[in-house]
Enzyme design. Structure first.
Site, short mmCIF file in Angstrom:
data_model
loop_
_atom_site.label_atom_id
_atom_site.label_comp_id
_atom_site.label_asym_id
_atom_site.label_seq_id
_atom_site.Cartn_x
_atom_site.Cartn_y
_atom_site.Cartn_z
N LYS A 1 -6.74 10.53 -17.58
CA LYS A 1 -6.66 11.28 -18.99
C LYS A 1 -5.57 11.42 -19.83
O LYS A 1 -5.45 10.18 -20.46
CB LYS A 1 -7.34 12.71 -18.77
CG LYS A 1 -8.34 13.04 -17.53
CD LYS A 1 -9.69 12.45 -18.08
CE LYS A 1 -10.86 12.35 -16.94
NZ LYS A 1 -10.94 13.53 -16.07
N ASP B 1 -5.81 21.63 -10.05
CA ASP B 1 -6.14 20.61 -10.65
C ASP B 1 -5.61 20.77 -11.98
O ASP B 1 -6.02 21.72 -12.90
CB ASP B 1 -7.72 20.40 -10.87
CG ASP B 1 -8.06 19.20 -11.75
OD1 ASP B 1 -7.40 18.96 -12.51
OD2 ASP B 1 -9.09 18.37 -11.47
N ARG C 1 0.84 -1.24 0.04
CA ARG C 1 -0.07 -0.11 0.04
C ARG C 1 0.90 1.11 0.02
O ARG C 1 0.57 2.25 -0.27
CB ARG C 1 -1.06 0.01 1.37
CG ARG C 1 -2.09 1.05 1.08
CD ARG C 1 -2.94 1.25 2.15
NE ARG C 1 -3.32 0.11 2.90
CZ ARG C 1 -2.90 -0.17 4.28
NH1 ARG C 1 -2.07 0.85 4.97
NH2 ARG C 1 -3.32 -1.11 5.04
N TYR D 1 -14.21 20.86 -11.58
CA TYR D 1 -14.52 19.60 -11.69
C TYR D 1 -16.07 19.15 -10.88
O TYR D 1 -15.79 19.22 -9.43
CB TYR D 1 -13.60 18.49 -11.74
CG TYR D 1 -13.89 17.02 -11.95
CD1 TYR D 1 -14.11 16.90 -13.46
CD2 TYR D 1 -13.82 16.09 -11.01
CE1 TYR D 1 -14.42 15.40 -13.84
CE2 TYR D 1 -13.90 14.77 -11.46
CZ TYR D 1 -14.24 14.30 -12.66
OH TYR D 1 -14.45 13.21 -12.75
C1 PLP Z 1 -11.59 13.33 -14.94
C2 PLP Z 1 -11.05 14.59 -14.04
C3 PLP Z 1 -11.07 14.39 -12.58
C4 PLP Z 1 -11.09 12.99 -12.04
O1 PLP Z 1 -10.37 12.08 -12.38
P1 PLP Z 1 -10.84 10.43 -12.39
O2 PLP Z 1 -9.41 9.67 -12.80
O3 PLP Z 1 -11.99 10.25 -13.22
O4 PLP Z 1 -11.28 10.18 -10.89
C5 PLP Z 1 -10.48 15.22 -12.02
N1 PLP Z 1 -10.35 16.59 -12.68
C6 PLP Z 1 -10.78 16.70 -13.82
C7 PLP Z 1 -10.16 18.12 -14.56
C8 PLP Z 1 -11.03 15.88 -14.52
O5 PLP Z 1 -11.18 16.02 -15.92
#
Ligand code: PLP
Length: 393
Positions: free
Chosen positions: A207, A183, A58, A111
């Site tokens: 992403k 983010d 972990r 988000y």
């Molecule tokens: C998709 C996304 C997230 C979350 O990511 P996950 O891996 O789906 O939990 C956070 N911030 C932004 C801007 C996103 O597009």
């Protein structure tokens, strides 16, 4: 060794160690929960050393550490913590610095699941969130309170694409004693968060880093060793550790990120320039376009863009827009983005949930991700879509 290495080159090397793995180019997938320790003394050493070296699955294996090293390089930060999803990175970073009685400033363009985490989980813990206008800039100073611990940014907002003035926000936040989180999923390789004043940078690695729509993964990168230790302790306490296969896919994706991203950006630029001229279109939301209200700050702070952009249509019926979207050949309906395939989603009809500002486009709003298909095919797909829009109007 050459002294100067461009980021693209450094990303090919980061976290790798072929000498240690029989010359294998890539760091292997370590499947491990139990790690055998040499002595009782090693077992009993706690505290900080809990997170150094390989001790328990972990807390990380060599696969984890390779990914974390590579993402720290990508972000230009000091150290990284990998998490089980992008959202786990957001919640994990926030929980590392907030406790009952604290105050959080959150961008109104966040988000949606980030907002939900604040409104449902943080509120229940006695942590107050104030949403602010993403375009607030240095005026954020007026919203700072003595108990404001974190200022959270997302630039551009992943649905509405406002570009935030991160250096101005960071200066005001630091003067008020808060730390700045971003983010950075849209900026990924093209926004260097720590040069612009952020203390913590989050990637939904799901992403562009993974890049093939086949794994969930998140990362939290910090500006200092001390911040890293706080984040690592919090993430470990919640048990947000990612799967080893996912981390391998993240590492694998990262090596080709610069070339993929360049293609996503080039296609998005072609598509948005084409869309801008269409009579069906009210506005294109893409900071790399000269006409975008965020272009000046984007140009100052980013070294490029990506494949994600928004679109506001002239008023049209839902049936007509649905027919346009349902019939696309290449722009598939699906959440997420950053993979090789083009995607589209309707972004909440005529309004998006906001509390500090209003988001009321004059027509239906959509979000597109330009994938790696030939851009001529994508334009053809959009053109046929506009035909369906007209046919159903
Ligand atoms: C998709 C996304 C997230 C979350 O990511 P996950 O891996 O789906 O939990 C956070 N911030 C932004 C801007 C996103 O597009």
């Amino acid at each position: 060794m050459p002294v100067l290495m461009k980021k693209e080159t450094r990303l090919l090397h980061a976290g790798r160690n072929p000498e240690r793995y029989h010359g294998a180019v890539n760091v292997p997938v370590f499947r491990a929960s139990t790690i055998l320790l040499p002595s009782v003394a090693a077992m009993e050493s706690g505290g900080r050393s809990l997170f150094e070296g390989v001790r328990y699955g972990r807390f990380g294996t060599p696969t984890t550490f390779a990914l974390e090293e590579a993402v720290a390089e990508l972000e230009g930060g000091v150290r990284t913590v990998a998490t089980s999803s992008g959202l786990a990175a957001i919640s994990g970073a926030l929980m590392a610095f907030l406790k009952s009685g604290d105050h959080l400033l959150m961008t109104d363009s966040a988000y949606a699941p980030t907002r939900k985490f604040c409104d449902e989980i943080l509120a229940g813990l006695g942590i107050e969130t104030t949403y602010y206008d993403p375009l607030i800039g240095s005026d954020i100073a007026q919203l700072m309170r003595p108990n404001t611990r974190v200022v959270f940014t997302e630039s551009p907002g992943s649905l509405t694409f406002e570009v935030q003035d991160i250096p101005a926000i960071a200066t005001a936040a630091h003067e008020g004693g808060a730390i700045v989180m971003i983010d950075n999923t849209w900026g990924v390789l093209n926004f260097q968060p720590f040069e612009k004043g952020a203390d913590i940078s989050i990637q939904a690695a799901t992403k562009y880093i993974v890049g093939h729509a086949d794994a969930m993964l998140g990362t939290i990168t910090t500006a200092s060793e001390a911040l890293w230790l706080k984040v690592k302790s919090s993430v470990a306490a919640f048990g947000h550790s990612p799967g080893t296969e996912e981390m391998y896919l993240g590492l694998r994706g990262l090596r080709t990120l610069p070339v993929r991203l360049a293609q996503h950006e080039a296609s998005a630029l072609t598509l948005t320039r084409w869309l801008e001229k269409r009579p069906e279109v009210e506005r294109v939301l893409y900071p790399a376009l000269e006409s975008d209200p965020g272009h000046a700050i984007w140009k100052r702070d980013f070294r490029g863009a990506c494949g994600l952009f928004g679109l506001i249509l002239k008023p049209a019926s839902k049936a007509a827009v649905d027919a346009m979207l349902d019939g696309y050949h290449h722009f598939k309906l699906g959440f997420s983005w950053g993979g090789f395939e083009s995607l589209v989603i309707p972004t909440g009809g005529h309004s998006i949930h906001r509390t500090a500002t209003q988001w009321r486009p004059t027509g239906p709003s959509l979000r597109f991700h330009a994938g790696l298909e030939a851009v001529e095919d994508l334009i053809d797909d959009l053109e046929h879509g506009f035909q369906r829009l007209a046919d159903h109007s």
